[in-house]
Write a protein that holds these residues in place. Structure first.
Motif, PDB file in Angstrom:
ATOM      1  N   SER A  60     -24.044   7.353  26.704  1.00 12.43           N
ATOM      2  CA  SER A  60     -24.022   6.093  25.646  1.00 12.43           C
ATOM      3  C   SER A  60     -25.319   5.707  25.559  1.00 12.43           C
ATOM      4  CB  SER A  60     -23.288   5.210  26.092  1.00 12.43           C
ATOM      5  OG  SER A  60     -23.539   3.897  25.230  1.00 12.43           O
ATOM      6  N   ASN A  61     -25.962   5.777  24.317  1.00 14.34           N
ATOM      7  CA  ASN A  61     -27.574   4.980  24.054  1.00 14.34           C
ATOM      8  C   ASN A  61     -27.138   3.432  24.210  1.00 14.34           C
ATOM      9  OD1 ASN A  61     -28.734   7.466  23.509  1.00 14.34           O
ATOM     10  ND2 ASN A  61     -28.430   7.251  21.267  1.00 14.34           N
ATOM     11  N   ALA A  62     -26.156   2.997  23.793  1.00 20.16           N
ATOM     12  CA  ALA A  62     -25.956   1.433  24.014  1.00 20.16           C
ATOM     13  C   ALA A  62     -25.914   1.138  25.443  1.00 20.16           C
ATOM     14  CB  ALA A  62     -24.476   1.245  23.402  1.00 20.16           C
ATOM     15  N   ILE A  63     -25.277   1.972  26.295  1.00 19.35           N
ATOM     16  CA  ILE A  63     -25.499   1.463  27.684  1.00 19.35           C
ATOM     17  C   ILE A  63     -26.939   1.728  28.296  1.00 19.35           C
ATOM     18  CG2 ILE A  63     -24.774   2.268  29.984  1.00 19.35           C
ATOM     19  CD1 ILE A  63     -21.973   2.941  28.935  1.00 19.35           C
ATOM     20  N   ILE A  64     -27.527   2.683  27.775  1.00 12.96           N
ATOM     21  CA  ILE A  64     -28.804   2.897  28.094  1.00 12.96           C
ATOM     22  C   ILE A  64     -29.858   1.634  27.563  1.00 12.96           C
ATOM     23  CG2 ILE A  64     -30.987   4.348  28.038  1.00 12.96           C
ATOM     24  CD1 ILE A  64     -28.987   6.691  27.734  1.00 12.96           C
ATOM     25  N   ASN A 121     -31.243  -6.132  37.787  1.00 11.91           N
ATOM     26  CA  ASN A 121     -32.420  -5.658  38.412  1.00 11.91           C
ATOM     27  C   ASN A 121     -32.271  -4.225  38.945  1.00 11.91           C
ATOM     28  OD1 ASN A 121     -33.794  -7.957  38.366  1.00 11.91           O
ATOM     29  ND2 ASN A 121     -33.225  -8.708  40.263  1.00 11.91           N
ATOM     30  N   ASN A 122     -31.097  -3.735  39.413  1.00 15.70           N
ATOM     31  CA  ASN A 122     -30.939  -2.282  39.715  1.00 15.70           C
ATOM     32  C   ASN A 122     -30.680  -1.511  38.143  1.00 15.70           C
ATOM     33  OD1 ASN A 122     -30.491  -3.203  42.410  1.00 15.70           O
ATOM     34  ND2 ASN A 122     -28.107  -3.161  42.225  1.00 15.70           N
ATOM     35  N   SER A 123     -30.272  -1.978  37.370  1.00 17.60           N
ATOM     36  CA  SER A 123     -30.236  -1.342  35.908  1.00 17.60           C
ATOM     37  C   SER A 123     -31.653  -1.050  35.339  1.00 17.60           C
ATOM     38  CB  SER A 123     -29.218  -1.904  34.948  1.00 17.60           C
ATOM     39  OG  SER A 123     -27.990  -1.987  35.448  1.00 17.60           O
ATOM     40  N   VAL A 127     -33.030   2.672  34.850  1.00 11.35           N
ATOM     41  CA  VAL A 127     -33.500   3.212  33.656  1.00 11.35           C
ATOM     42  C   VAL A 127     -34.976   3.636  33.532  1.00 11.35           C
ATOM     43  CG1 VAL A 127     -33.469   2.790  31.203  1.00 11.35           C
ATOM     44  CG2 VAL A 127     -31.530   2.230  32.296  1.00 11.35           C
ATOM     45  N   HIS A 128     -35.881   2.866  34.077  1.00 12.70           N
ATOM     46  CA  HIS A 128     -37.313   3.203  34.166  1.00 12.70           C
ATOM     47  C   HIS A 128     -37.610   4.144  34.794  1.00 12.70           C
ATOM     48  CE1 HIS A 128     -38.450  -0.408  31.673  1.00 12.70           C
ATOM     49  NE2 HIS A 128     -37.518  -1.152  32.202  1.00 12.70           N
TER      50      HIS A 128
END
Length: 152
Positions: A60-64, A121-123, A127-128
């Motif tokens: 999912s792009n939305a989740i990203i 913060n974990n997300s 992603v980064h």
């Protein structure tokens, strides 16, 4: 504190049903239908929670996008959602179709800002790291080397 539901995207076949439901439930003042938006990031950055409650989903792009904007995610435990959202670490996973679990998860994240902040913060970190330019270049380099080693 007031909570608002922001619906982004277009569902042409159900839009009128959603509008009527909102009116029938008397929650019009707390729901916004924004339609399709070209540059979604400035909007997402204002969210307290990002929700993806699809019955089936790829990656999912939305989740990203939610995660990259530092928004805690609630998603159904299906498809690629499971790969992106580590339950209790980068968000909350709920069973497909379980509206009570969805409501409970929303209330939990709204009522527990410290838990939300940790997931945020974990997300962001995940992603980064996942989409870091050097990591992506490295993946492509390995992929092409494997192709060359296989004689393609």
């Amino acid at each position: 504190a007031d909570a608002y539901l922001i619906v982004i995207g277009e569902s042409l076949c159900h839009h009128n049903e959603y509008e009527m439901l909102v009116d029938n439930l008397g929650i019009r003042q707390h729901v916004r239908f924004l339609g399709l938006i070209d540059n979604i990031v400035p909007v997402i950055k204002h969210f307290d929670i990002g929700i993806n409650c699809s019955e089936s989903e790829g990656l999912s792009n939305a989740i990203i996008e939610y995660m990259g904007c530092g928004v805690p995610v609630i998603a159904t435990s299906t498809g690629g959602n499971i790969e992106l959202v580590e339950h209790e670490v980068r968000g909350l996973l709920i069973p497909v179709g379980d509206t009570k679990a969805l409501a409970d998860a929303i209330i939990r994240l709204l009522d527990q800002p410290e838990s939300s902040k940790e997931m945020k913060n974990n997300s962001l970190k995940y992603v980064h790291e996942l989409f870091d330019e050097q990591n992506i270049i490295g993946h492509y380099e390995r992929f092409y080397r494997e192709l060359m080693d296989d004689g393609l």
